[in-house]
Design a protein around this motif. Structure first.
Motif, short mmCIF file in Angstrom:
data_model
loop_
_atom_site.label_atom_id
_atom_site.label_comp_id
_atom_site.label_asym_id
_atom_site.label_seq_id
_atom_site.Cartn_x
_atom_site.Cartn_y
_atom_site.Cartn_z
N ARG A 141 -3.01 10.44 0.69
CA ARG A 141 -4.37 10.56 0.13
C ARG A 141 -4.85 12.01 0.18
NH1 ARG A 141 -5.32 5.45 2.52
NH2 ARG A 141 -6.01 6.45 4.44
N ALA A 142 -4.66 12.67 1.31
CA ALA A 142 -5.11 14.06 1.45
C ALA A 142 -4.33 14.99 0.52
CB ALA A 142 -4.96 14.52 2.90
N ARG A 143 -3.04 14.79 0.43
CA ARG A 143 -2.22 15.70 -0.35
C ARG A 143 -2.32 15.46 -1.85
NH1 ARG A 143 3.22 15.71 3.18
NH2 ARG A 143 4.05 16.66 1.27
N LEU A 144 -2.77 14.29 -2.27
CA LEU A 144 -3.02 14.07 -3.70
C LEU A 144 -4.10 15.00 -4.23
CD1 LEU A 144 -2.75 10.19 -4.06
CD2 LEU A 144 -1.37 11.91 -5.28
N ALA A 145 -4.96 15.51 -3.36
CA ALA A 145 -6.02 16.43 -3.76
C ALA A 145 -5.52 17.86 -3.93
CB ALA A 145 -7.15 16.41 -2.73
N HIS A 146 -4.29 18.14 -3.50
CA HIS A 146 -3.75 19.50 -3.62
C HIS A 146 -3.42 19.83 -5.06
CE1 HIS A 146 -2.05 19.44 0.77
NE2 HIS A 146 -3.36 19.50 0.73
N ASP A 147 -3.49 21.13 -5.38
CA ASP A 147 -2.94 21.56 -6.67
C ASP A 147 -1.43 21.66 -6.49
OD1 ASP A 147 -2.04 24.38 -6.11
OD2 ASP A 147 -4.19 24.66 -5.72
N PRO A 148 -0.66 21.66 -7.58
CA PRO A 148 0.81 21.64 -7.47
C PRO A 148 1.40 22.77 -6.62
CG PRO A 148 0.18 21.06 -9.68
CD PRO A 148 -1.08 21.49 -8.98
N ALA A 169 0.83 -1.21 0.00
CA ALA A 169 0.00 0.00 0.00
C ALA A 169 0.87 1.26 0.00
CB ALA A 169 -0.93 0.00 1.21
N LEU A 170 1.94 1.23 0.78
CA LEU A 170 2.83 2.38 0.84
C LEU A 170 3.52 2.61 -0.50
CD1 LEU A 170 3.71 4.54 2.82
CD2 LEU A 170 5.53 3.02 3.57
N ARG A 171 4.00 1.55 -1.12
CA ARG A 171 4.64 1.68 -2.44
C ARG A 171 3.67 2.24 -3.47
NH1 ARG A 171 8.01 -2.98 -1.30
NH2 ARG A 171 6.37 -4.36 -2.02
N ALA A 172 2.45 1.73 -3.48
CA ALA A 172 1.45 2.20 -4.45
C ALA A 172 1.10 3.67 -4.21
CB ALA A 172 0.19 1.34 -4.37
N ALA A 173 0.94 4.05 -2.95
CA ALA A 173 0.62 5.45 -2.62
C ALA A 173 1.75 6.38 -3.03
CB ALA A 173 0.32 5.58 -1.13
N HIS A 174 2.98 5.97 -2.76
CA HIS A 174 4.14 6.78 -3.15
C HIS A 174 4.21 6.93 -4.66
CE1 HIS A 174 6.38 7.73 0.47
NE2 HIS A 174 5.86 6.63 0.95
N ALA A 175 3.96 5.85 -5.38
CA ALA A 175 4.01 5.91 -6.84
C ALA A 175 2.96 6.89 -7.37
CB ALA A 175 3.80 4.52 -7.43
N ALA A 176 1.77 6.86 -6.80
CA ALA A 176 0.71 7.78 -7.23
C ALA A 176 1.10 9.23 -6.93
CB ALA A 176 -0.61 7.44 -6.54
N TYR A 177 1.66 9.46 -5.76
CA TYR A 177 2.08 10.80 -5.38
C TYR A 177 3.19 11.31 -6.30
CZ TYR A 177 3.83 14.72 -2.70
OH TYR A 177 4.23 15.97 -2.32
N GLU A 178 4.22 10.49 -6.50
CA GLU A 178 5.34 10.91 -7.34
C GLU A 178 4.90 11.12 -8.80
OE1 GLU A 178 8.77 8.43 -6.77
OE2 GLU A 178 8.77 8.80 -4.61
N SER A 179 3.96 10.32 -9.25
CA SER A 179 3.44 10.49 -10.60
C SER A 179 2.72 11.83 -10.73
CB SER A 179 2.49 9.35 -10.94
OG SER A 179 1.89 9.55 -12.19
N ARG A 180 1.96 12.20 -9.72
CA ARG A 180 1.20 13.46 -9.76
C ARG A 180 2.09 14.68 -9.61
NH1 ARG A 180 -2.58 16.97 -9.78
NH2 ARG A 180 -3.57 17.96 -8.00
#
Length: 183
Positions: free
Chosen positions: A150-157, A113-124
């Motif tokens: 999860r919360a920070r993925l909703a942020h704009d850059p 779960a941590l690896r997947a979340a990090h990958a999504a964050y780094e991709s964004r």
């Protein structure tokens, strides 16, 4: 996938001395470490600060401004240097962050779960996820990282750049305290 999973700071002993003005952390427990840091040759001090924040500009500035009279002055200087980082300095600091440190006995699902979340964050956002977890017990840290991502993925850059810079400052302060206490 860098994130800094930090263990909570040990509770200070009542005999540790007066509290620092900025942190509530007793300064007496860090006095010997501060004296040592102030006495290091420039290159050694810069290297020690580089372990606290991966920006060479930040580490150089922190080493140049020695000696620090007390813990409050050191932490204030750390914050000021952190606020003055240019985007390239922040990128350099983020690139220096290490991979997540989960306990070996953490469930495989937590690692995945941590690896997947990090990958999504780094991709964004195109950079490492950083969060300071000093306020959380080790058993809560993975959940806090996942919730933070999860919360920070909703942020704009732009918003996320500001949050990331603040987390880097918080992590640097925490690492300075560890450096001074010899952890």
């Amino acid at each position: 996938m860098p994130v800094q999973l930090r263990r909570p700071a040990p509770a200070p002993s009542p005999a540790a001395g007066p509290e620092g003005p900025l942190t509530g952390v007793p300064t007496g427990i860090h006095a010997a470490g501060l004296a040592h840091l102030n006495s290091l040759p420039f290159a050694a001090a810069e290297a020690a600060f580089l372990e606290c924040c991966g920006s060479l500009r930040w580490a150089h500035r922190m080493a140049v401004h020695r000696p620090y009279p007390d813990l409050g002055a050191l932490l204030a200087a750390s914050d000021e240097a952190g606020y003055d980082l240019a985007p390239r300095d922040i990128a350099e600091a983020l690139a220096a962050e290490s991979a997540p440190c989960l306990h070996h006995d953490a469930p495989r699902a937590a690692h995945l779960a941590l690896r997947a979340a990090h990958a999504a964050y780094e991709s964004r956002f195109g950079h490492a996820f950083v969060i300071c977890l000093d306020a959380f017990q080790p058993a809560q840290q993975v959940d806090q990282v996942l919730a933070g991502i999860r919360a920070r993925l909703a942020h704009d850059p732009d918003e996320e750049r500001a949050v990331t810079a603040e987390e880097l400052r918080r992590v640097a302060r925490s690492r300075i305290l560890e450096l001074l206490s010899g952890d």
